[in-house]
Design a protein around this motif. Sequence first.
Motif, mmCIF file in Angstrom:
data_model
loop_
_atom_site.group_PDB
_atom_site.id
_atom_site.type_symbol
_atom_site.label_atom_id
_atom_site.label_comp_id
_atom_site.label_asym_id
_atom_site.label_seq_id
_atom_site.Cartn_x
_atom_site.Cartn_y
_atom_site.Cartn_z
ATOM 1 N N GLU A 6 33.721 -22.339 29.038
ATOM 2 C CA GLU A 6 34.745 -22.425 27.988
ATOM 3 C C GLU A 6 35.148 -23.892 28.044
ATOM 4 O OE1 GLU A 6 36.505 -18.311 29.922
ATOM 5 O OE2 GLU A 6 36.173 -20.174 30.771
ATOM 6 N N SER A 7 35.684 -24.174 26.798
ATOM 7 C CA SER A 7 36.353 -25.669 26.609
ATOM 8 C C SER A 7 37.271 -25.618 25.347
ATOM 9 C CB SER A 7 35.194 -26.427 26.239
ATOM 10 O OG SER A 7 34.404 -26.464 25.128
ATOM 11 N N GLY A 8 38.062 -26.553 25.317
ATOM 12 C CA GLY A 8 38.933 -26.732 24.160
ATOM 13 C C GLY A 8 40.332 -26.663 24.361
ATOM 14 N N GLY A 9 40.681 -26.125 25.793
ATOM 15 C CA GLY A 9 42.125 -25.948 25.843
ATOM 16 C C GLY A 9 43.054 -27.047 25.915
ATOM 17 N N GLY A 10 44.250 -27.321 26.167
ATOM 18 C CA GLY A 10 45.047 -28.365 26.221
ATOM 19 C C GLY A 10 46.424 -28.237 25.659
ATOM 20 N N LEU A 11 47.157 -29.352 25.602
ATOM 21 C CA LEU A 11 48.453 -29.218 25.274
ATOM 22 C C LEU A 11 48.865 -29.443 23.754
ATOM 23 C CD1 LEU A 11 51.580 -29.074 26.248
ATOM 24 C CD2 LEU A 11 51.261 -31.697 26.616
ATOM 25 N N VAL A 12 49.546 -28.596 23.246
ATOM 26 C CA VAL A 12 49.963 -28.853 21.831
ATOM 27 C C VAL A 12 51.277 -28.399 21.478
ATOM 28 C CG1 VAL A 12 49.101 -26.443 21.275
ATOM 29 C CG2 VAL A 12 49.124 -28.122 19.556
ATOM 30 N N GLN A 13 51.734 -28.894 20.467
ATOM 31 C CA GLN A 13 53.388 -28.531 19.950
ATOM 32 C C GLN A 13 53.374 -27.355 19.237
ATOM 33 O OE1 GLN A 13 54.752 -31.974 17.922
ATOM 34 N NE2 GLN A 13 55.673 -32.872 19.944
ATOM 35 N N SER A 14 54.399 -26.656 19.351
ATOM 36 C CA SER A 14 54.637 -25.395 18.529
ATOM 37 C C SER A 14 54.277 -25.827 17.047
ATOM 38 C CB SER A 14 56.023 -25.063 18.512
ATOM 39 O OG SER A 14 56.133 -23.788 17.984
ATOM 40 N N GLY A 15 53.528 -24.686 16.665
ATOM 41 C CA GLY A 15 52.838 -24.853 15.279
ATOM 42 C C GLY A 15 51.585 -25.620 14.948
ATOM 43 N N GLY A 16 51.045 -25.980 16.096
ATOM 44 C CA GLY A 16 49.825 -26.917 15.943
ATOM 45 C C GLY A 16 48.794 -25.907 16.040
ATOM 46 N N SER A 17 47.556 -26.414 15.934
ATOM 47 C CA SER A 17 46.345 -25.670 16.211
ATOM 48 C C SER A 17 45.373 -26.226 17.524
ATOM 49 C CB SER A 17 45.383 -26.003 14.861
ATOM 50 O OG SER A 17 46.132 -25.418 14.013
ATOM 51 N N LEU A 18 44.544 -25.261 18.022
ATOM 52 C CA LEU A 18 43.641 -25.632 18.760
ATOM 53 C C LEU A 18 42.334 -24.859 18.720
ATOM 54 C CD1 LEU A 18 45.307 -25.781 22.527
ATOM 55 C CD2 LEU A 18 44.110 -27.603 21.186
#
Length: 116
Positions: A6-18
Amino acid sequence: QVQLVESGGGLVQSGGSLSLSCTASESIFSIYVMGWYRQAPGKQRGLVASITSDGSTNYADSVKGRFAISRDNAKNTVYLQMNSLKPEDTAVYYCHAELFTSAGYWGQGTRVTVSS
């Protein structure tokens, strides 16, 4: 033995996309269903979305309309596009593959953190 990376995780603000990706070590034509599960601290692991070999999809009610699962057979990869993320989406996300033989395999997990 099928290995899933797996890949692509991380930190994002509410309302954002991953976008998460899961690549299998063998052709996903041999895999009946691939899915994404998640486990938040102190909670059980649960299904987020799944996609069968014929393209049928299934989503948890909590992510319907926000997340989309897709697969690229040529790349042996399944994707999870996550939009309008909420703090309650924070969890470790795991890829799972179930073969036509019913054998199942898990990826190592990727962490998604949504800040408010």
